[in-house]
Motif scaffolding. Structure first.
Motif, PDB file in Angstrom:
ATOM      1  N   UNK A 242       0.818  -1.216   0.000  1.00  0.00           N
ATOM      2  CA  UNK A 242       0.000   0.000   0.000  1.00  0.00           C
ATOM      3  C   UNK A 242       0.848   1.262   0.000  1.00  0.00           C
ATOM      4  N   UNK A 243       1.948   1.270   0.774  1.00  0.00           N
ATOM      5  CA  UNK A 243       2.697   2.526   0.959  1.00  0.00           C
ATOM      6  C   UNK A 243       3.899   2.658   0.020  1.00  0.00           C
ATOM      7  N   UNK A 244       4.344   1.575  -0.583  1.00  0.00           N
ATOM      8  CA  UNK A 244       5.482   1.643  -1.506  1.00  0.00           C
ATOM      9  C   UNK A 244       4.973   1.791  -2.935  1.00  0.00           C
ATOM     10  N   UNK A 255      -7.098   0.399  -8.575  1.00  0.00           N
ATOM     11  CA  UNK A 255      -6.026  -0.401  -7.975  1.00  0.00           C
ATOM     12  C   UNK A 255      -6.632  -1.589  -7.236  1.00  0.00           C
ATOM     13  N   UNK A 256      -6.263  -2.794  -7.656  1.00  0.00           N
ATOM     14  CA  UNK A 256      -6.756  -4.022  -7.040  1.00  0.00           C
ATOM     15  C   UNK A 256      -5.602  -4.775  -6.410  1.00  0.00           C
ATOM     16  N   UNK A 308      -4.405   3.104   5.449  1.00  0.00           N
ATOM     17  CA  UNK A 308      -3.436   3.156   4.348  1.00  0.00           C
ATOM     18  C   UNK A 308      -4.045   2.678   3.035  1.00  0.00           C
ATOM     19  N   UNK A 309      -4.872   1.656   3.083  1.00  0.00           N
ATOM     20  CA  UNK A 309      -5.537   1.191   1.864  1.00  0.00           C
ATOM     21  C   UNK A 309      -6.459   2.267   1.306  1.00  0.00           C
ATOM     22  N   UNK A 310      -7.185   2.964   2.208  1.00  0.00           N
ATOM     23  CA  UNK A 310      -8.081   4.026   1.770  1.00  0.00           C
ATOM     24  C   UNK A 310      -7.302   5.218   1.222  1.00  0.00           C
ATOM     25  N   UNK A 311      -6.215   5.596   1.932  1.00  0.00           N
ATOM     26  CA  UNK A 311      -5.415   6.740   1.470  1.00  0.00           C
ATOM     27  C   UNK A 311      -4.843   6.503   0.085  1.00  0.00           C
ATOM     28  N   UNK A 312      -4.549   5.240  -0.229  1.00  0.00           N
ATOM     29  CA  UNK A 312      -3.918   4.926  -1.514  1.00  0.00           C
ATOM     30  C   UNK A 312      -4.898   4.321  -2.523  1.00  0.00           C
ATOM     31  N   UNK A 313      -6.209   4.403  -2.207  1.00  0.00           N
ATOM     32  CA  UNK A 313      -7.267   3.995  -3.147  1.00  0.00           C
ATOM     33  C   UNK A 313      -7.102   2.559  -3.621  1.00  0.00           C
ATOM     34  N   UNK A 314      -6.753   1.655  -2.709  1.00  0.00           N
ATOM     35  CA  UNK A 314      -6.546   0.253  -3.063  1.00  0.00           C
ATOM     36  C   UNK A 314      -7.750  -0.563  -2.605  1.00  0.00           C
ATOM     37  N   UNK A 425     -11.221   5.035  -5.937  1.00  0.00           N
ATOM     38  CA  UNK A 425     -11.005   5.838  -7.134  1.00  0.00           C
ATOM     39  C   UNK A 425     -10.122   7.026  -6.763  1.00  0.00           C
ATOM     40  N   UNK A 426      -9.355   7.492  -7.722  1.00  0.00           N
ATOM     41  CA  UNK A 426      -8.442   8.596  -7.449  1.00  0.00           C
ATOM     42  C   UNK A 426      -9.114   9.950  -7.612  1.00  0.00           C
ATOM     43  N   UNK A 427     -10.205  10.014  -8.383  1.00  0.00           N
ATOM     44  CA  UNK A 427     -10.877  11.294  -8.566  1.00  0.00           C
ATOM     45  C   UNK A 427     -11.487  11.767  -7.251  1.00  0.00           C
ATOM     46  N   UNK A 428     -11.561  13.073  -7.070  1.00  0.00           N
ATOM     47  CA  UNK A 428     -12.114  13.632  -5.845  1.00  0.00           C
ATOM     48  C   UNK A 428     -12.701  15.013  -6.113  1.00  0.00           C
ATOM     49  N   UNK A 429     -13.550  15.438  -5.191  1.00  0.00           N
ATOM     50  CA  UNK A 429     -14.127  16.785  -5.241  1.00  0.00           C
ATOM     51  C   UNK A 429     -13.455  17.603  -4.146  1.00  0.00           C
ATOM     52  N   UNK A 430     -12.891  18.724  -4.537  1.00  0.00           N
ATOM     53  CA  UNK A 430     -12.253  19.616  -3.571  1.00  0.00           C
ATOM     54  C   UNK A 430     -13.245  20.703  -3.183  1.00  0.00           C
TER      55      UNK A 430
END
Length: 753
Positions: A242-244, A255-256, A308-314, A425-430
């Motif tokens: 997840x972090x590397x 990401x799967x 960590x999984x959530x932060x990296x969208x896995x 997903x990597x897309x986000x609303x700011x």
């Protein structure tokens, strides 16, 4: 799949509600509007009455209007929103969420809402990393995974044209008691003639690549290892994957992570068995594609992995054997956007498992947001396919979303920034948050204004905002001089002993009246001697509910009067049925009849319990004037000329009928029916005939009854006779004087021979 389905999410950002406006005791406009969304500030300089504090300017909007504050003098700023970036979503574009950036201006207690749209793009790129347990029990599984690359590439090409695959393996921490640390076992942990590789914690065998043949080649070179205990160190491996990100080669696409094992897992705290007490730091510690700090850091906790999984969208797919399904299903409930599949004993079904799990994960949209600023909260409502509505915690997600499906969302909202994104997903609303902390009139404030006692404050929004060390409505006093005897003297009414009538505080020689618990009740006046709640009451209502209380005196609404506004000037309630006020027998006061004739009573003086009936009262006069009879026939002209007699028609009478009334000219009128109702004499013949017929019928009835009784009696006697006859018995005894003609003699010598 190319359907287009709408899904709607409603989000709300809001501050918790503040105290009531009047209880906030706001000293300036900005403080007032932060007390609640219903609060407004009257900036009219002439608004305050004598004795009222500056905080009286802060109240609910309608209350300010009722107190006489003009609409254009009420400060009530509202929140708004601006879309800063709004690129449309398309089926074959990497833009899956719209808008991408929005600015919200928030006021305390006032929700803001905006529309958010998500559409799962067609042919969206996928990165899949296969993380496999290489302990000895997975030996037969490795043989099937060696050809996974090309086969999985072929199947995934049906979903996306841009697919990459990677491979990693794990066993266990390289310390006792997880593995044997004898030199021989460190070289070959397996028993017998099995050739196994040295134990390791986690190894990145192949970074993500689109070359399926390379996957097959490198995986084919892997060998089984071994360890001592049953649970494996898979959590260490998941954390490093997840972090590397750079080492693994993750892109900003789907990401799967496929986690394949036939055993359980160690988690935070288990490291103590090997003397490892430092908690996992959640950082990348890879050298030459091998995790080097397994002996130094403990296993990560489940919550740490989730973060960590959530932060990296896995998104994680647990491919585990049937035996450990219950354990990993419980783990799935703790890790958002994860799935569990049943792995066959030799992993022969792994491709179908991955495809099914991917379809399950990608058909669900779950929104999450970054950490919120203090005082800001957010709520979700999901409007999903087929009319399904989810609220509360379930409002974050919708299921059964296919490629091309569209997601819509609506949202209500010193600058802060939060982010909302679909999990995995990597897309986000700011969202850029700006807070309404001051009124618009704050910008027009006049520092050191002459209205504030020679410049001792800023004249802002109709009131003085005093400089530090100054107090008073106009900042006329120093905070060090507010409690002198000379100033208190000016706050005593008529040189009395009570300061501000015990209803306020003397500030700077001026009374500032206390506030009541009920915001509708208040003290006022130079010495706080007035209030709006101590007036006379009627029916337990202040001023009878028909006026307002000012300085302990009722100011009545029309048409009410009196000390408690309980006296109505409307006389419609005194109108009798004959259209006369109080039936002409009383006067109307405060909407109520006061009867002047003591015989009459009731709400309109129409009831007279002791009076004879009107007909009885005028009977003699009507009788003498109409028929010349009755007890007043000799004095009729003298005693009975007080009414007008109107005859209806001619007749002879015994009984006579009439009406008595007073017309609109107050003249008394009597209407008489001249048809006399004389009772006729009885008809003799029917009476005699009836009596005779009755006697005859009664005689016949008696005769029939007698005859019936006789028949019944005879039958009973006959039946009794028959019964006695059958029961009779005759005596059969012989006549005592009868002698038989036959004599029998027996020979005494006869022996019967």
């Amino acid at each position: 799949i190319n359907t287009l389905t709408a899904l709607s999410l409603r989000l709300a950002l809001f501050f918790p509600e503040g105290n009531e406006c009047i209880s906030a005791n706001a000293k300036y406009c900005g403080e007032c509007i932060q007390a609640g969304a219903k609060c407004g500030w009257c900036k009219d300089p002439e608004f305050l009455k004598q004795g009222e504090t500056v905080s009286t300017r802060c109240d609910e909007i309608q209350s300010l209007r009722n107190k006489g504050c003009a609409e254009d003098m009420i400060e009530n700023p509202r929140g708004d929103q601006t879309v800063l970036r709004d690129k449309a979503v398309t089926n074959r574009d990497i833009t899956q969420i719209q808008p991408q950036k929005i600015s919200l201006t928030l006021r305390s207690g006032e929700p803001q809402s905006f529309t958010l749209k998500f559409k799962r793009a067609e042919d969206y790129p996928i990165d899949l990393y296969y993380l496999m347990d290489l302990s000895y029990s997975m030996k037969d599984d490795l043989e099937n995974v060696k050809n996974l690359g090309t086969h999985l590439m072929l199947e995934m090409s049906k979903i996306t044209s841009d697919f990459r695959i990677g491979f990693g393996s794990f066993v266990e921490k390289t310390v006792m008691p997880y593995i044997s640390t004898t030199p021989a076992k460190l070289l070959n942990p397996c028993t017998g003639d099995q050739n196994c590789t040295s134990p390791f914690s986690y190894k990145n065998v192949l970074r993500l690549t689109s070359d399926g043949k390379k996957f097959n080649t490198l995986v084919g070179q892997q060998h089984i290892s071994g360890n001592l205990d049953s649970p494996e160190g898979g959590f260490d491996a998941i954390m490093q994957v997840a972090v590397c990100g750079d080492l693994i080669g993750w892109r900003n696409v789907t990401r799967l992570l496929v986690f394949s094992t036939d055993a359980g897992f160690h988690f935070a705290g288990d490291g103590k068995l090997g003397g490892i007490v430092l908690p996992n730091d959640g950082k990348c510690h890879m050298e030459n594609n091998i995790y080097t700090m397994s002996h130094y850091y403990d296993y990560p906790s489940i919550a740490h992995l989730v973060q960590k999984l959530s932060d990296n969208n896995i998104q994680t797919i647990f491919a585990v054997t049937e035996e450990f399904q219950p354990v990993y299903k419980e783990l799935k409930n703790l890790i958002p956007k994860s799935a569990v599949g049943t792995l066959s004993a030799n992993s022969s079904n792994v491709i179908n498992l991955i495809i099914d799990a991917y379809n399950s994960l990608s058909s669900e949209v779950i929104l999450e947001n970054s950490k919120l600023p203090e005082g800001v909260s957010i709520a979700y409502t999901a409007r999903c396919k087929n009319g399904v509505v989810n609220e509360g915690e379930n409002g974050r997600k919708c299921s059964n979303i296919s490629i091309g499906d569209e997601v819509r969302a609506v949202q209500k909202n010193k600058s802060e920034t939060i982010k909302i994104k679909p999990l995995g997903f990597t897309e986000e609303v700011e969202i850029v948050l700006k807070f309404v902390c001051e009124c618009d009139c704050h910008k027009e404030g006049i520092p050191n204004s002459k209205h504030c006692h020679f410049g001792n404050g800023t004249f802002e929004c109709g009131a003085c905002k005093c400089n530090e060390g100054r107090v008073g409505r106009q900042c006329e006093c120093s905070s060090n001089d507010v409690a002198t005897e000379d100033m208190d003297r000016t706050c005593r009414k008529d040189n009395g002993t009570d300061i501000c009538s015990n209803n306020g505080d003397c500030v700077c020689g001026t009374c500032e009246c206390k506030k009541r618990e009920n915001p509708e009740e208040r003290y006022s006046g130079q010495f706080c001697q007035c209030d709006n709640f101590n007036c006379d009451r009627s029916n337990n209502k202040l001023c009878g509910g028909h006026g307002r209380c000012e300085c302990r005196v009722c100011i009545c609404d029309y048409p009410w009067t009196g000390s408690a506004c309980d006296c109505s000037l409307d006389n419609s309630t005194c109108m009798a049925s004959n259209k006369q006020i109080c039936n002409g027998r009383g006067i109307c006061e405060c909407g109520t009849c006061k009867c002047t004739d003591p015989k009459f009573q009731g709400p309109t003086c129409e009831t007279c319990p002791t009076c004879p009936g009107v007909c009885t009262e005028h009977k003699s006069c009507v009788q003498c004037r109409t028929f010349g009879t009755g007890e007043k026939k000799d004095t009729c002209e003298r005693d009975c000329s007080y009414f007008n007699l109107i005859k209806e028609r001619d007749a002879n009478d015994c009984w006579f009928y009439y009406t008595y009334a007073v017309n609109n000219n107050t003249e008394k009128e009597v209407h008489v029916v001249e048809t006399l109702d004389c009772p006729a004499g009885p008809d003799i013949i029917p009476i005699v005939a009836g009596v005779v017929a009755g006697i005859v019928l009664i005689g016949l009835a008696l005769l029939l009854i007698w005859k019936l009784l006789m028949i019944i009696h005879d039958r009973r006697e006959f039946a009794k006779f028959e019964k006695e006859k059958m029961n009779a018995k005759w005596d059969t005894g012989e006549n005592p004087i009868y002698k038989s003609a036959v004599t029998t003699v027996v020979n005494p010598k006869y022996e019967g021979k």
